[in-house]
Each structure stands twice: as structure tokens, then as C-alpha cells.
Design an enzyme around this catalytic site. Structure first.
Site, PDB file in Angstrom:
ATOM      1  N   ASP A 194       0.860  -1.197   0.000  1.00  0.00           N
ATOM      2  CA  ASP A 194       0.000   0.000   0.000  1.00  0.00           C
ATOM      3  C   ASP A 194       0.893   1.243   0.000  1.00  0.00           C
ATOM      4  O   ASP A 194       2.009   1.189  -0.520  1.00  0.00           O
ATOM      5  CB  ASP A 194      -0.967  -0.062   1.189  1.00  0.00           C
ATOM      6  N   HIS A 244       2.210   1.941  -3.260  1.00  0.00           N
ATOM      7  CA  HIS A 244       1.350   2.956  -3.869  1.00  0.00           C
ATOM      8  C   HIS A 244       1.937   4.366  -3.817  1.00  0.00           C
ATOM      9  O   HIS A 244       1.252   5.340  -4.108  1.00  0.00           O
ATOM     10  CB  HIS A 244      -0.038   2.929  -3.223  1.00  0.00           C
TER      11      HIS A 244
END
Ligand SMILES: *[C@@H]1O[C@H](CO)[C@@H](O)[C@H](O)[C@H]1NC(C)=O
Ligand SMILES: *[C@@H]1O[C@H](CO)[C@@H](O)[C@H](O)[C@H]1NC(C)=O
Ligand SMILES: *[C@@H]1O[C@H](CO)[C@@H](O)[C@H](O)[C@H]1NC(C)=O
Ligand SMILES: *[C@@H]1O[C@H](CO)[C@@H](O)[C@H](O)[C@H]1NC(C)=O
Length: 413
Positions: A237, A260
Site C-alpha cells: 500500500d 502505492h
């Protein structure tokens, strides 16, 4: 001094005065040294003396808590020493600092702390290792392994499973240093700072599979004066996520990927929300990440804001969205009644951002229809699209600002 004026023999008197002066100086220095020694005296607490065992099987939670209680209760500078070995912390543990007497506590870790393989043991407790209301805490070295793999499998299989614990959560604390720490395989966020003032994270290594859900590297909420230096973060993430209420954040020489990217947001879920102010990201590298530098807000009413963010000297290597502002975030188109974000974004600088984009839209500034972005500044942005033989492009909506220097793709501001 009287002796000096007796003029019996200049040479002799000079020597005499000189030695007297030296002697006084030595006495003075010794006194200073003794005083500073007594105030900086430190006391070391070895977790093994409290019953911790580095055998990987014995639950050492109580031993760590006892070592903390003693360190906290000490009137001196305290060091908690964790020798090499693998220490099982079988339950969630909170180190509370509100009643500490010690001027500072350093936890020097040479070993590895592990959570149980069974994710239920900590999966619903919020944090695995939590610090609360501590002033002057240093955590140096060591590895934290929350063994999150089985929880990730549970989550991705669609079964019902606990939400997962943050590996290291620090709350309402001041003057924190985290140095040379490694965190692997967190169930959820690896490191969280919530309502902290003045924290320095340096030489931190974070590692989790690129496919692991919600394993943000460092998540910040409502904190002021956080510095993150020389760190390497690979997750499933966000590399670093910057929630509401953060200010004076400095991120320097951080390598992200997979994951991310660095994200301001998600912001603007709440109507009443503290803003984000004065954020600097400098000399970062993103490798194969979904985003590079992102600002993301919910398409909901909010009085949140982002003011003064600078992203500079950034290298992108095959990043899907190298520069992105997305203010229409509303997965599943749920809970966003009029689809407009109230978050005001202004004075965001992108300077010397270079490298490659994995998609054609290398610069996407998709601001809020109700609250357009203002004062965006692009300077020396040089991003190439790696596939397809087509040039990279930029896309703007409700975005105002200026562009200068090298601009590939051509600016849409
Ligand atoms: C801590 O205890 C371990 C095991 O008893 C020992 O090997 C080590 O030398 C101790 N270290 C310190 C700094 O006290
Ligand atoms: C803390 O220190 C005080 C004296 O300074 C002592 O009476 C008390 O037992 C100590 N508590 C712990 C938990 O060590
Ligand atoms: C912005 O934050 C930096 C630390 O990241 C700090 O040195 C600087 O003083 C802050 N600027 C303002 C205007 O508060
Ligand atoms: C670039 O990223 C894309 C998708 O993220 C991936 O499919 C591709 O293999 C990557 N290319 C290189 C050269 O790493």
C-alpha cells in the site's frame, strides 16, 4: 594575584601565576565534569534479566513490560537492552509513558521481535506494539516481524478476518527517534505516528509483499515536526501516507517500491477536518509504484485543506501515476452525495521530477470542481512514457498555477 605584583623576578612570577591559573582551570573542569556525569548518568536494563528469552518460543511480553516499568521509573537516562535473539511478543503490548520519571528512554535492539503465527492473537488489537504519552523515546536497531502473511491470505481470499494490527503505533508522544529499525510483514500499517510532536525516523527499512493489503509503510496523523530520512520502503500500500492534521513534515532520501507511493490523503472524509500544511518531499525514488507523489481527497463536503507542499528532486522508474492529484476519490461511488470535494489545495510545487511513467498520463491534476486547486507550480518536470512509443501527456481539471523550465509532457496548467 598579589604574588604577581611583587616584582621579585618577572620570569618566576609569570610561571607562578600561570600554574595557579592552570590549577584553577583544572578544578573548574573537574567540577563541571562531575556535575554533567551525575545528570547524564544512565542505567541499563537488560530484558533477559527480566526473564525474556531469545529462543523464539517463550512469550517475553511480561519481561519487556517489566523492563519498561523499571526504565520508566528510573530517575536517570534509561537504556533497555535487547540482545541478539528472537523474542516472541505473543499479545498486543502498550508501553505507557505518562508516569515516567526518566529523562529519556532508549530501546537498543540487537534481536528480532516476532508476533505469533496465529493472526488472531493481535489482529483485533489496533496495534501490536504501542507507545503512549512518552517524551524522549529512542528506538534503535532491531527487527519487528508481525508475521502478517496468513492474515493477508485471509483478507485476499474474501473470508471474514480481523482488520489487523499496526506493527508499531506511537501516540501523543514527543521527541521520538526511530533509527535503524526494520519492520517486515506487518498485518496492517508498519509504523503509525498519531498526535506526535517532533519525531525523527532515519535508516528505517520496511518490507512487505507488493500484493499485501493495507500494509502502509509509515502512516502519519495529526503530527507536527516529523522528519523521515534515508529510508527504504517496500509494501503493498502507501509508502508513506499523510493523513489529516499533519504539519512541518520533512521527507528526504526515501526509496519507495513496490507500493502505492507517497500520498497526502485520503483527506476530506470528515466535514470538520484539520488541514495538512508545510510538507516537503525531497530526493525520493519511486520504483514500479502505482503512484509517485499523490494528493488524494474524497469527493465529499469537508473544510480540510492542503497548503504548501513541495515535491522536489524525485526520480520515477516505471511509475503508473508519477504526479497525481485526485479529488474525485469515491470507490464504489458510495457515500459521496454530490461528488465534489471540499478540500482546498493550494501552493503545491513539483520541481525536478524526472524519470519514466508506466502509463501515458504522467501528470494528472484532477482537482475539485467546487474548490479548484490554486498556486500549483511545475518546474523542470521530465517524464517519459516507457511503452507504446507515444509521448507522455498531462491532464488538468480545475487546476490553476504556473509552469516553467523543462516540461515533458507539455504542461496543461
Ligand atoms: C544482557 O544479557 C545477556 C544474556 O544474559 C548477555 O549475554 C549480555 O551480555 C547482556 N548485555 C548487557 C549490555 O547487559
Ligand atoms: C519506582 O521507584 C520507587 C522509588 O523511587 C519505588 O518505591 C517503586 O517501587 C518503583 N516502582 C517500580 C515499578 O519499579
Ligand atoms: C516547515 O517545516 C520545516 C520542517 O519540515 C520547518 O523547518 C519550517 O520552519 C516550517 N516552515 C514554516 C513556515 O512553518
Ligand atoms: C512497468 O510497470 C508495468 C505495470 O506497472 C509492468 O507491467 C511492466 O512490466 C513494467 N516494466 C518494466 C520495464 O519494469
Amino acid at each position: 594575584m598579589l604574588v604577581c605584583y611583587m616584582k621579585i623576578c618577572d620570569n618566576y612570577l609569570f610561571v607562578h601565576c600561570f600554574f595557579l591559573f592552570q590549577w584553577l582551570k583544572i578544578v573548574f573542569l573537574v567540577v563541571i565534569a562531575l556535575v554533567s556525569l551525575s545528570t547524564t548518568a544512565k542505567v541499563t536494563y537488560n530484558v533477559t534479566s527480566f526473564g525474556a528469552k531469545g529462543d523464539g518460543n517463550t512469550d517475553s511480553t511480561k519481561a519487556f513490560l517489566s523492563a519498561w516499568a523499571s526504565a520508566c521509573n528510573s530517575t536517570k537516562t534509561a537504556v533497555i537492552y535487547v540482545p541478539a535473539g528472537t523474542y516472541l511478543l505473543a499479545t498486543a503490548v502498550t508501553f505507557a509513558g505518562e508516569r515516567c520519571q526518566s529523562s529519556s528512554i532508549t530501546i537498543r535492539i540487537y534481536g528480532t521481535l516476532v508476533a505469533p503465527f496465529n493472526y488472531d492473537a493481535i489482529g483485533n488489537s489496533g496495534d501490536w506494539i504501542r507507545f503512549h504519552r512518552v517524551n524522549h523515546l529512542t528506538i534503535s536497531g532491531g527487527t519487528l516481524d508481525a508475521r502478517g502473511g496468513s492474515l493477508w491470505s485471509c483478507k485476499t481470499s474474501g473470508n471474514s478476518c480481523p482488520s489487523g494490527a499496526t506493527t508499531l503505533g506511537i501516540y501523543n508522544s514527543k521527541n521520538i527517534v526511530i533509527s535503524g529499525l526494520k519492520s517486515v510483514n506487518s498485518q496492517m500499517f508498519h509504523i503509525l505516528l498519531d498526535a506526535c510532536i517532533n519525531a525523527k525516523l532515519q535508516g528505517v527499512t520496511i518490507s512487505a509483499s507488493g500484493a499485501s493489503p493495507n500494509t502502509d509503510g509509515i502512516h502519519l496523523i495529526s503530527s507536527m515536526g516529523v522528519t523521515i530520512l534515508n529510508s527504504k520502503i517496500a509494501t503493498g500500500d502507501d509508502c508513506i501516507s499523510i493523513g489529516p492534521g499533519n504539519s512541518n513534515l520533512w521527507i528526504e532520501t526515501v526509496a519507495c517500491g513496490p507500493g502505492h507511493g507517497i500520498s497526502i490523503g485520503s483527506l476530506g472524509w470528515d466535514l470538520d477536518e484539520p488541514g495538512v500544511e508545510n510538507i516537503t518531499v525531497t530526493m525520493a525514488t519511486f520504483r514500479g509504484t502505482q503512484n509517485g507523489v499523490r494528493i488524494k481527497t474524497w469527493a465529499r463536503a469537508s473544510n480540510g485543506f492542503v497548503t504548501s507542499a513541495t515535491f522536489q528532486h524525485v526520480t520515477m522508474v516505471n511509475v503508473s501515476n508519477p504526479i497525481i492529484i485526485e479529488q474525485r476519490y469515491c470507490p464504489d461511488k458510495n457515500n459521496c452525495p454530490n461528488q465534489v470535494s471540499g478540500v482546498k489545495i493550494r501552493d503545491v510545487v513539483y520541481e525536478d521530477i524526472h524519470g519514466t511513467s508506466a502509463t501515458q498520463v504522467a501528470v494528472k491534476l484532477d482537482c475539485s470542481q467546487g474548490n479548484p486547486c490554486t498556486g500549483l507550480r511545475l518546474k523542470d518536470v521530465n517524464l517519459n512514457y516507457v511503452r507504446g512509443g507515444k509521448p507522455a501527456v498531462s491532464s488538468c481539471a480545475y487546476a490553476a498555477g504556473t509552469a516553467s523550465g523543462i516540461l515533458h509532457p507539455t504542461s496543461c496548467l
